[in-house]
Motif scaffolding. Structure first.
Motif, PDB file in Angstrom:
ATOM      1  N   ALA A 176       0.786  -1.461   0.212  1.00  0.00           N
ATOM      2  CA  ALA A 176       0.339  -0.289  -0.082  1.00  0.00           C
ATOM      3  C   ALA A 176       0.797   1.163   0.178  1.00  0.00           C
ATOM      4  O   ALA A 176       0.855   2.048  -0.417  1.00  0.00           O
ATOM      5  N   ALA A 177       1.938   1.346   0.427  1.00  0.00           N
ATOM      6  CA  ALA A 177       3.479   2.283   1.014  1.00  0.00           C
ATOM      7  C   ALA A 177       3.413   2.796  -0.380  1.00  0.00           C
ATOM      8  O   ALA A 177       3.494   3.677  -1.133  1.00  0.00           O
ATOM      9  N   VAL A 178       4.357   1.729  -1.030  1.00  0.00           N
ATOM     10  CA  VAL A 178       4.515   1.160  -2.742  1.00  0.00           C
ATOM     11  C   VAL A 178       3.470   1.786  -2.965  1.00  0.00           C
ATOM     12  O   VAL A 178       3.969   2.830  -4.327  1.00  0.00           O
ATOM     13  N   LYS A 179       2.225   1.695  -3.234  1.00  0.00           N
ATOM     14  CA  LYS A 179       1.238   2.112  -4.492  1.00  0.00           C
ATOM     15  C   LYS A 179       1.072   3.371  -4.563  1.00  0.00           C
ATOM     16  O   LYS A 179       1.008   4.407  -5.181  1.00  0.00           O
ATOM     17  N   LEU A 180       0.665   3.639  -2.880  1.00  0.00           N
ATOM     18  CA  LEU A 180       0.937   5.358  -2.413  1.00  0.00           C
ATOM     19  C   LEU A 180       1.981   6.472  -3.310  1.00  0.00           C
ATOM     20  O   LEU A 180       2.243   7.363  -3.226  1.00  0.00           O
ATOM     21  N   ASP A 181       3.492   5.784  -3.358  1.00  0.00           N
ATOM     22  CA  ASP A 181       4.647   6.532  -3.439  1.00  0.00           C
ATOM     23  C   ASP A 181       4.893   6.660  -5.096  1.00  0.00           C
ATOM     24  O   ASP A 181       4.772   7.779  -6.010  1.00  0.00           O
ATOM     25  N   LEU A 182       3.835   5.427  -5.940  1.00  0.00           N
ATOM     26  CA  LEU A 182       4.107   5.831  -6.955  1.00  0.00           C
ATOM     27  C   LEU A 182       3.257   6.701  -7.381  1.00  0.00           C
ATOM     28  O   LEU A 182       3.256   6.997  -8.564  1.00  0.00           O
ATOM     29  N   ALA A 183       2.305   6.416  -7.302  1.00  0.00           N
ATOM     30  CA  ALA A 183       1.055   7.663  -7.556  1.00  0.00           C
ATOM     31  C   ALA A 183       1.950   8.873  -6.726  1.00  0.00           C
ATOM     32  O   ALA A 183       0.786   9.821  -8.216  1.00  0.00           O
ATOM     33  N   HIS A 197       7.423   4.527 -16.811  1.00  0.00           N
ATOM     34  CA  HIS A 197       7.532   2.964 -15.985  1.00  0.00           C
ATOM     35  C   HIS A 197       6.813   3.393 -14.798  1.00  0.00           C
ATOM     36  O   HIS A 197       6.284   1.528 -13.759  1.00  0.00           O
ATOM     37  N   VAL A 198       6.438   4.196 -14.456  1.00  0.00           N
ATOM     38  CA  VAL A 198       6.102   4.453 -13.096  1.00  0.00           C
ATOM     39  C   VAL A 198       4.542   3.593 -13.093  1.00  0.00           C
ATOM     40  O   VAL A 198       4.102   2.922 -12.184  1.00  0.00           O
ATOM     41  N   ARG A 199       4.103   3.892 -14.028  1.00  0.00           N
ATOM     42  CA  ARG A 199       2.571   3.748 -14.581  1.00  0.00           C
ATOM     43  C   ARG A 199       2.317   2.189 -14.634  1.00  0.00           C
ATOM     44  O   ARG A 199       1.148   1.287 -13.990  1.00  0.00           O
ATOM     45  N   SER A 200       3.089   1.180 -14.674  1.00  0.00           N
ATOM     46  CA  SER A 200       3.685  -0.017 -15.266  1.00  0.00           C
ATOM     47  C   SER A 200       3.795  -0.477 -13.534  1.00  0.00           C
ATOM     48  O   SER A 200       3.238  -1.371 -13.568  1.00  0.00           O
ATOM     49  N   ALA A 201       4.627  -0.064 -13.264  1.00  0.00           N
ATOM     50  CA  ALA A 201       5.044  -0.263 -11.729  1.00  0.00           C
ATOM     51  C   ALA A 201       3.876  -0.330 -10.456  1.00  0.00           C
ATOM     52  O   ALA A 201       3.687  -1.193 -10.137  1.00  0.00           O
ATOM     53  N   LEU A 202       2.908   0.850 -10.736  1.00  0.00           N
ATOM     54  CA  LEU A 202       1.417   1.479 -10.307  1.00  0.00           C
ATOM     55  C   LEU A 202       0.850  -0.276 -10.393  1.00  0.00           C
ATOM     56  O   LEU A 202      -0.403  -0.918  -9.675  1.00  0.00           O
ATOM     57  N   GLY A 203       0.651  -0.514 -11.847  1.00  0.00           N
ATOM     58  CA  GLY A 203      -0.028  -1.857 -12.134  1.00  0.00           C
ATOM     59  C   GLY A 203       0.306  -2.849 -11.565  1.00  0.00           C
ATOM     60  O   GLY A 203      -0.475  -3.357 -10.923  1.00  0.00           O
ATOM     61  N   MET A 204       1.605  -3.263 -11.363  1.00  0.00           N
ATOM     62  CA  MET A 204       2.028  -4.264 -10.755  1.00  0.00           C
ATOM     63  C   MET A 204       1.799  -4.842  -9.481  1.00  0.00           C
ATOM     64  O   MET A 204       1.151  -5.022  -8.620  1.00  0.00           O
ATOM     65  N   ALA A 205       1.418  -3.096  -8.626  1.00  0.00           N
ATOM     66  CA  ALA A 205       1.804  -3.007  -6.993  1.00  0.00           C
ATOM     67  C   ALA A 205       0.556  -3.307  -6.973  1.00  0.00           C
ATOM     68  O   ALA A 205      -0.218  -3.626  -6.001  1.00  0.00           O
ATOM     69  N   GLU A 206      -0.548  -2.854  -7.982  1.00  0.00           N
ATOM     70  CA  GLU A 206      -2.211  -3.265  -7.778  1.00  0.00           C
ATOM     71  C   GLU A 206      -2.811  -4.654  -7.159  1.00  0.00           C
ATOM     72  O   GLU A 206      -3.343  -4.912  -7.234  1.00  0.00           O
ATOM     73  N   HIS A 207      -1.753  -4.727  -8.627  1.00  0.00           N
ATOM     74  CA  HIS A 207      -1.573  -6.384  -9.157  1.00  0.00           C
ATOM     75  C   HIS A 207      -1.495  -7.218  -7.664  1.00  0.00           C
ATOM     76  O   HIS A 207      -1.766  -8.430  -7.460  1.00  0.00           O
TER      77      HIS A 207
END
Length: 366
Positions: A176-183, A197-207
């Motif tokens: 959840a923290a990683v997702k917030l930082d990526l957002a 790349h950030v959006r891709s990482a955000l999608g992976m974190a969400e998954h």
């Protein structure tokens, strides 16, 4: 053979002497204690008295019958070979005695048969006692196995709950923290390549966050805290969405279940659905839940290919064995009804401690 201690119920001393002589001729080493009344018979077999190996009794005695002594012996719970040694009493009386459990009958005119009959009765009695002891040991062993199974299953459920809690607190919190930082980064980056790349990482974190939540629910469904029916509603809905099978949940629970009973019921349905997916080749599964007559009953029926007894023994034996052990751990049982080409139905039945007010709503056609 060691010296036998025999109790002889006989009111004729001459007949007693003839019986003792017949045993000696048959090389039966024995001590034969003579009693001639029912009171003396009971006193000789009273607790604290030296034990006997067998009872030899006349049929016609003064004021009572040898079968009265046999009936008392059974009521007292004393397991001894009991042989009627009497004059001719007729086939009907002999048959009645055998039906009532007497070991054998010897006519006083044929006392030479007594040693052979006595030995056979002693052997049968020893065999019966050995079988009873083996049955007791087997029952005790099964009870110990059930207790071990319950202990192991409780430990597994506790460990699952601990792992689910750790996933929620550590992995879920970190994701959840990683997702917030990526957002946060996605809102501030202007470089399109970096933003991609950030959006891709955000999608992976969400998954990953969704996967961790799914794993937590599988390990210890938090929805069980709301009751069995909400947990089964969630389970059947997610199973149907994931597999495409038509899953119908019907019924409601009116009584109060213990947490252990809820977990057993939930895991039984979960394992049954997994078996349907693996083996049944089914398109539709129907789950009926009720707690009528102080028993929780869950029937899981599919329209798949069914199974033969041989297939059950090979493909699903360990899974069904595990479900049966789970059911037995809460005093319940599991039945399987199946035939090739006619689907399969698992029936879980668990006795409830008592009835309570309705606490779950009916659910149809998930």
């Amino acid at each position: 053979m060691n010296a036998l201690r025999l109790l002889h119920l006989e009111d004729n001393p001459v007949d007693h002497g003839l019986l003792v002589r017949a045993l000696r001729r048959g090389e039966i080493e024995s001590e034969v204690v003579l009693v001639d009344t029912l009171e003396a018979f009971r006193a000789a077999l009273a607790p604290g008295q030296p034990p006997f190996d067998a009872v030899l009794a006349d049929f016609h005695l003064g004021g009572f019958s040898g079968l009265e002594a046999w009936d008392w012996l059974r009521e007292a719970g004393i397991d001894l070979p009991f042989i009627l040694v009497s004059g001719a009493i007729g086939e009907a009386a002999v048959a009645d005695a055998m039906v009532r459990g007497v070991s054998d009958y010897v006519d006083k005119a044929q006392l030479s048969r007594l040693p052979r009959v006595l030995q056979r009765a002693l052997e049968l009695s020893a065999t019966r006692r050995a079988q009873a002891e083996a049955a007791r040991e087997l029952a005790a062993s099964r009870q110990r196995l059930l207790e071990l199974t319950e202990h192991l299953q409780t430990s597994i459920d506790r460990e699952r709950a601990d792992i689910a809690r750790e996933i929620h607190d550590d992995i879920g919190g970190a994701l959840a923290a990683v997702k917030l930082d990526l957002a946060w980064l996605a809102r501030r980056l202007t470089d399109e390549e970096a933003l991609g790349h950030v959006r891709s990482a955000l999608g992976m974190a969400e998954h990953a966050l969704g996967a961790s939540q799914r794993i937590m629910r599988n390990l210890r469904p938090a929805v069980l805290d709301q009751g069995l029916m909400p947990a089964l509603q969630w389970l059947t809905r997610t199973f149907a969405e994931r597999t495409g099978l038509d899953v119908v949940l019907r019924g409601r629970v009116q009584g109060t279940l213990t947490p252990r009973q809820e977990m057993v019921a939930y895991r039984t349905v979960q394992e049954a659905l997994t078996n349907v997916l693996k083996h049944a080749q089914a398109r539709r599964v129907t789950i009926d839940v009720s707690d009528l007559e102080d028993h929780l009953t869950i029937e899981i029926a599919d329209d798949g290919r069914g199974a033969s007894p041989q297939e059950l023994g090979k493909d699903r034996s360990f899974g069904l064995l595990g479900l049966r052990e789970r059911a037995q751990s809460v005093g319940g049982w599991l039945d399987v009804v199946t035939a090739p080409g006619q689907g399969m139905t698992l029936i879980l039945s668990v006795p409830l401690a008592g009835a309570a007010a309705p606490n779950e709503a009916e659910e149809d056609d998930q």
